[in-house]
Enzyme design. Structure first.
Site, short mmCIF file in Angstrom:
data_model
loop_
_atom_site.label_atom_id
_atom_site.label_comp_id
_atom_site.label_asym_id
_atom_site.label_seq_id
_atom_site.Cartn_x
_atom_site.Cartn_y
_atom_site.Cartn_z
N LYS A 225 -22.58 -80.98 -41.77
CA LYS A 225 -21.32 -81.02 -42.54
C LYS A 225 -20.91 -82.48 -42.73
O LYS A 225 -21.55 -83.18 -43.49
CB LYS A 225 -20.29 -80.15 -41.82
N ARG A 373 -11.87 -73.70 -51.13
CA ARG A 373 -11.74 -74.82 -50.19
C ARG A 373 -12.19 -76.09 -50.90
O ARG A 373 -13.29 -76.13 -51.45
CB ARG A 373 -12.65 -74.63 -48.96
C1 PLP Z 1 -20.45 -74.18 -39.90
C2 PLP Z 1 -19.97 -73.60 -38.62
C3 PLP Z 1 -20.86 -72.99 -37.71
C4 PLP Z 1 -22.31 -72.80 -38.13
O1 PLP Z 1 -23.19 -72.59 -37.10
P1 PLP Z 1 -24.76 -72.65 -37.41
O2 PLP Z 1 -25.42 -72.22 -36.19
O3 PLP Z 1 -25.06 -74.07 -37.81
O4 PLP Z 1 -25.03 -71.76 -38.58
C5 PLP Z 1 -20.37 -72.56 -36.49
N1 PLP Z 1 -19.05 -72.69 -36.17
C6 PLP Z 1 -18.17 -73.26 -37.04
C7 PLP Z 1 -16.74 -73.38 -36.66
C8 PLP Z 1 -18.60 -73.71 -38.28
O5 PLP Z 1 -17.74 -74.24 -39.15
#
Ligand code: PLP
Length: 398
Positions: A225, A373
């Site tokens: 991200k 968003r």
């Molecule tokens: C994007 C996100 C995830 C994603 O987890 P992955 O294992 O990378 O798919 C988990 N928790 C939050 C709060 C997120 O925003």
């Protein structure tokens, strides 16, 4: 007009040129789901393939790769997480690390078998907590925050007691962008003798965190991200030094063994952070993270946060001025001190129009039931891009 002035006055504007251009995209506002690639990363991955992999071959494991999950973890800890060395590793996915950390937290003290969490957290966090509860007999204690805001210290104080093993929360809520009071909530959990597990997916790289100073126990987060590691880049995990030798993580693979190449009959955990590594480190996937850490260090997290707040304030002022009359609601906190780096807008027609927006190269994302968003990545997002997106939304609604 105003956007151009804001861009001209933006001390971080020059960093936009560090990212690869995206043809046909006039506004990329989804860096909170997938950050853009850095030019430096394109070069680094190419070099890695030709050099350490192509030429070093298997020798590169001994020379550098084995150490990489902890070396890069330390860098991330220093620049982004406020974590001293030896407490951060890179590997797995956020999902898998959440499982490992939750499972270890629940196993720590047999008198404590409750997981406190909230209904607005990201699905993977909720699903895993439910799975750990089924597996261990732990009990889930649900907080129900306002969906346009998030969990307050008072809600946590009412939910924790001598039965609480761990409090699992997101630092920045993925839907509303609510920025939880991490130091206050951590202190409240500790007063009850519980651990905290912070999910930093939407704050790492954009909102300053000070894990050591806040005495946080456990944290995890994504690196694709605001850390621009690329699709499916490995996650990061933090375990406070004071807990490392007391926690047993459940995925006891050979890479967390005290002596992996002895290939012995039984598992014996390594000391320190190494024991939380499970399998072979994802070397290619880690490479771009190093470039973003370097860029964040050059720009400085306080300046990044300052621009992030300015971008958010700009969105909210424009929505109030020209979209509120069309029925658009701000579904994120208006107080910048309680808001992370995205702003969620709500309107019943958004589900239909966001596809049209993508068609014209304006890329926010949509979250059920009616939210668009706008992800604002301070190092790559310009005010002009935000203006272009708001123009497009206004045009579509009209
Ligand atoms: C994007 C996100 C995830 C994603 O987890 P992955 O294992 O990378 O798919 C988990 N928790 C939050 C709060 C997120 O925003």
């Amino acid at each position: 007009m105003r956007a151009a002035e804001l861009d001209a006055a933006d001390p971080l504007a020059q960093f936009g040129a560090e990212f690869l251009p995206a043809e046909g995209v006039s506004a990329y506002l989804d860096g909170n789901s997938l950050g853009r690639p850095l030019r430096a990363s394109a070069e680094r991955v190419q070099e890695l393939i030709n050099g350490a992999w192509g030429t070093g071959l298997i020798r590169s494991w001994d020379e550098q790769w084995m150490a990489e999950p902890l070396r890069l973890g330390d860098e991330l800890g220093r620049v982004v997480l406020g974590a001293g060395p030896g407490q951060t590793m890179i590997g797995d996915s956020t999902t898998v690390l959440l499982y490992k950390w939750l499972r270890a937290a629940v196993a720590l003290d047999p008198r404590r078998s409750r997981i406190v969490l909230d209904t607005e957290n990201f699905p993977t966090d909720r699903y895993l907590a439910a799975a750990v509860a089924r597996e261990t007999g732990a009990e889930l204690v649900w907080l129900r925050p306002d969906p346009a805001a998030g969990v307050s210290p008072e809600q946590v104080a009412d939910a924790v007691d001598g039965r609480t093993a761990v409090v699992l929360l997101s630092h920045v809520a993925y839907k509303s962008a609510w920025l939880a009071d991490l130091p206050a909530i951590t202190a409240i959990a500790h007063e009850a003798g519980a651990l905290v597990l912070w999910d930093l997916c939407h704050s790492a790289g954009v909102v300053g965190v000070a894990l050591d100073a806040a005495d946080v126990d456990l944290a995890v987060g994504c690196s694709y991200k605001f850390l621009n590691g690329g699709p499916g880049a490995p996650a990061f995990g933090y375990v406070a030094a004071r807990l490392q030798d007391r926690l047993e993580q459940p995925i006891t693979g050979w890479m967390g063994h005290a002596d992996p190449f002895a290939m012995g009959p039984d598992y014996r955990p390594a000391t320190g952070m190494r024991r939380f590594v499970s399998g072979t480190p994802p070397i290619l996937g880690m490479a771009p993270i190093a470039d973003m850490i370097r860029l964040i260090e050059r720009a400085g997290l306080p300046a990044i946060r300052e621009k992030s707040i300015k971008l958010g304030e700009y969105v909210i002022a424009e929505v109030d001025a020209r979209l509120a009359g069309l029925g658009v609601r701000v579904a994120s906190p208006r107080d910048p001190e309680r808001r992370g780096a995205h702003v969620t807008l709500a309107h019943p027609a958004f589900r239909e129009i966001y596809r049209a927006l993508w068609g014209e190269g304006v890329i926010p994302d949509f979250r059920e039931p009616d939210g668009i968003r706008l992800g604002l990545s301070p190092l790559s997002t310009s005010f002009a891009e935000v203006e272009a997106a708001l123009d497009a939304i206004e045009r579509q609604l009209r």
